[in-house]
Motif scaffolding. Structure first.
Motif, mmCIF file in Angstrom:
data_model
loop_
_atom_site.group_PDB
_atom_site.id
_atom_site.type_symbol
_atom_site.label_atom_id
_atom_site.label_comp_id
_atom_site.label_asym_id
_atom_site.label_seq_id
_atom_site.Cartn_x
_atom_site.Cartn_y
_atom_site.Cartn_z
ATOM 1 N N LEU A 58 -20.827 14.830 -45.710
ATOM 2 C CA LEU A 58 -21.549 14.020 -46.699
ATOM 3 C C LEU A 58 -22.898 13.575 -46.148
ATOM 4 N N ALA A 59 -22.989 13.503 -44.825
ATOM 5 C CA ALA A 59 -24.255 13.160 -44.173
ATOM 6 C C ALA A 59 -24.187 13.628 -42.729
ATOM 7 N N ALA A 60 -25.344 13.939 -42.166
ATOM 8 C CA ALA A 60 -25.409 14.359 -40.762
ATOM 9 C C ALA A 60 -26.812 14.108 -40.246
ATOM 10 N N ALA A 61 -26.899 13.722 -38.989
ATOM 11 C CA ALA A 61 -28.205 13.527 -38.367
ATOM 12 C C ALA A 61 -28.047 13.725 -36.860
ATOM 13 N N ALA A 62 -29.128 14.130 -36.212
ATOM 14 C CA ALA A 62 -29.094 14.269 -34.756
ATOM 15 C C ALA A 62 -30.505 14.113 -34.220
ATOM 16 N N VAL A 63 -30.586 13.610 -33.005
ATOM 17 C CA VAL A 63 -31.892 13.448 -32.362
ATOM 18 C C VAL A 63 -31.751 13.776 -30.879
ATOM 19 N N HIS A 64 -32.746 14.446 -30.326
ATOM 20 C CA HIS A 64 -32.734 14.790 -28.898
ATOM 21 C C HIS A 64 -33.995 14.263 -28.238
ATOM 22 N N ARG A 65 -33.813 13.608 -27.126
ATOM 23 C CA ARG A 65 -34.945 13.054 -26.373
ATOM 24 C C ARG A 65 -35.720 14.138 -25.632
ATOM 25 N N VAL A 66 -36.993 13.890 -25.426
ATOM 26 C CA VAL A 66 -37.775 14.623 -24.435
ATOM 27 C C VAL A 66 -38.453 13.598 -23.535
ATOM 28 N N GLY A 67 -38.884 14.084 -22.383
ATOM 29 C CA GLY A 67 -39.537 13.208 -21.419
ATOM 30 C C GLY A 67 -38.670 13.030 -20.187
ATOM 31 N N HIS A 68 -39.063 12.074 -19.360
ATOM 32 C CA HIS A 68 -38.374 11.860 -18.086
ATOM 33 C C HIS A 68 -37.362 10.736 -18.258
ATOM 34 N N LEU A 69 -36.074 11.074 -18.171
ATOM 35 C CA LEU A 69 -35.012 10.102 -18.435
ATOM 36 C C LEU A 69 -34.314 9.688 -17.143
ATOM 37 N N GLN A 70 -33.931 8.426 -17.128
ATOM 38 C CA GLN A 70 -33.235 7.877 -15.962
ATOM 39 C C GLN A 70 -31.721 7.887 -16.199
ATOM 40 N N ILE A 71 -30.968 7.678 -15.135
ATOM 41 C CA ILE A 71 -29.501 7.635 -15.233
ATOM 42 C C ILE A 71 -29.081 6.611 -16.300
ATOM 43 N N HIS A 110 -22.361 6.624 -46.824
ATOM 44 C CA HIS A 110 -22.133 7.379 -48.059
ATOM 45 C C HIS A 110 -20.871 6.820 -48.719
ATOM 46 N N PRO A 111 -20.924 6.572 -50.017
ATOM 47 C CA PRO A 111 -19.764 5.933 -50.672
ATOM 48 C C PRO A 111 -18.494 6.781 -50.628
ATOM 49 N N ALA A 112 -18.619 8.100 -50.523
ATOM 50 C CA ALA A 112 -17.432 8.955 -50.505
ATOM 51 C C ALA A 112 -16.916 9.202 -49.080
ATOM 52 N N ALA A 113 -17.585 8.631 -48.091
ATOM 53 C CA ALA A 113 -17.219 8.899 -46.693
ATOM 54 C C ALA A 113 -16.058 8.023 -46.257
ATOM 55 N N GLY A 114 -15.051 8.673 -45.657
ATOM 56 C CA GLY A 114 -13.939 7.931 -45.085
ATOM 57 C C GLY A 114 -13.940 8.000 -43.578
ATOM 58 N N ALA A 115 -14.867 8.761 -43.013
ATOM 59 C CA ALA A 115 -14.901 8.932 -41.553
ATOM 60 C C ALA A 115 -16.329 9.145 -41.092
ATOM 61 N N CYS A 116 -16.617 8.527 -39.964
ATOM 62 C CA CYS A 116 -17.904 8.743 -39.313
ATOM 63 C C CYS A 116 -17.615 9.057 -37.848
ATOM 64 N N ALA A 117 -18.151 10.175 -37.356
ATOM 65 C CA ALA A 117 -18.004 10.506 -35.932
ATOM 66 C C ALA A 117 -19.391 10.626 -35.328
ATOM 67 N N THR A 118 -19.552 10.040 -34.160
ATOM 68 C CA THR A 118 -20.837 10.165 -33.465
ATOM 69 C C THR A 118 -20.597 10.618 -32.040
ATOM 70 N N PHE A 119 -21.597 11.264 -31.480
ATOM 71 C CA PHE A 119 -21.553 11.682 -30.081
ATOM 72 C C PHE A 119 -22.849 11.262 -29.412
ATOM 73 N N GLU A 120 -22.719 10.717 -28.209
ATOM 74 C CA GLU A 120 -23.901 10.399 -27.417
ATOM 75 C C GLU A 120 -23.835 11.170 -26.109
ATOM 76 N N GLY A 121 -24.904 11.861 -25.768
ATOM 77 C CA GLY A 121 -25.008 12.504 -24.461
ATOM 78 C C GLY A 121 -25.869 11.639 -23.555
ATOM 79 N N TRP A 122 -25.334 11.288 -22.382
ATOM 80 C CA TRP A 122 -26.025 10.386 -21.451
ATOM 81 C C TRP A 122 -26.416 11.129 -20.180
ATOM 82 N N VAL A 123 -27.439 10.632 -19.548
ATOM 83 C CA VAL A 123 -27.849 11.179 -18.254
ATOM 84 C C VAL A 123 -26.913 10.646 -17.179
ATOM 85 N N ARG A 124 -26.234 11.572 -16.490
ATOM 86 C CA ARG A 124 -25.298 11.122 -15.447
ATOM 87 C C ARG A 124 -25.880 11.386 -14.064
ATOM 88 N N ASP A 125 -25.236 10.757 -13.083
ATOM 89 C CA ASP A 125 -25.839 10.733 -11.745
ATOM 90 C C ASP A 125 -25.400 11.881 -10.840
#
Lengths: 80, 152
Positions: free
Chosen positions: B73-86, B21-36
């Motif tokens: 100014l913008a936002a998106a998120a996605v969540h997995r389904v199914g069988h996930l590995q570490i 987005h042209p007016a955006a000065g910051a982008c933050a993202t988060f990733e959630g991972w499968v831990r062991d």
């Protein structure tokens, strides 16, 4: 009698042994129906740990039901 | 502003592209991972299941709340389904804002609300062989009794 369509997810799906079913009931609300189903199928979660969705939207307990409704009992969620 | 459920592996770069987005000065993202591990138990894999229709409805409500609250100014998120590995990505959240403060705060808000409200369930498969649906323990359950509610 009402005909209701129920979808099961996660722990309820496993305990029911089915993903969905259509049944006839004289229950007037989803809470009473769940307690009947709990006795029949041995669901371990008490109704106060669940939420319920009717026709695709959350509804507050006891959640009155009407003929043809689609119900989903929602166990405690755990996304992320 | 969209939240969606995906049965396919999450591609973070293609997700992040929608945040431009042209007016955006910051982008933050988060990733959630499968831990062991979780609460002292060795975890072999995770299984995610969603009531997709209501998950997307509720998820989009959260995105709209965050957008208003943090002036995103913008936002998106996605969540997995199914069988996930570490090591696999279970969830991705990204936001863009004028400044870093709201971007960080919104990212945190979205993941916290997604975890608390969206009808997605997680089953842990343990290295020792047992499995348990997280947060669904009741008195007398064996494996699930030791599974914590908030530590995922």
């Amino acid at each position: 009698m009402k005909t209701l369509h129920i979808q099961y997810f996660a722990i309820l799906r496993e305990q029911r042994g089915e993903s969905n079913e259509t049944l006839s009931t004289e229950s007037n609300d989803a809470a009473a129906l769940y307690e009947d189903l709990q006795k029949t199928h041995g669901f371990t979660l008490p109704v106060d740990r669940l939420r319920v969705a009717i026709n695709g939207e959350f509804q507050p307990w006891p959640a009155p039901v009407e003929d043809g409704d689609e119900l989903v009992f929602i166990p405690p969620v755990a996304g992320g | 502003m969209a939240f969606r459920i995906s049965a396919e592996p999450i591609q973070p770069q293609s997700q992040a592209d929608v945040l431009q987005h042209p007016a955006a000065g910051a982008c933050a993202t988060f990733e959630g991972w499968v831990r062991d591990h979780n609460e002292g138990q060795a975890v072999a894999s995770l299984e995610y299941e969603a009531y997709a229709q209501l998950a997307e409805t509720e998820g989009n409500r959260i995105m709209a709340e965050a957008t208003e609250k943090f002036e995103l100014l913008a936002a998106a998120a996605v969540h997995r389904v199914g069988h996930l590995q570490i090591g696999e990505m279970a969830v991705w959240v990204g936001v863009a804002a004028a400044h870093r403060g709201p971007a960080f705060d919104a990212c945190r808000f979205i993941i916290d609300e997604l975890k608390a409200r969206v009808p997605i369930w997680k089953k842990e498969h343990y290295v020792a062989g047992a499995s348990a649906w997280i947060n669904c323990a009741t008195k007398g359950d064996f494996a699930a009794d030791t599974a914590p509610p908030e530590n995922s």
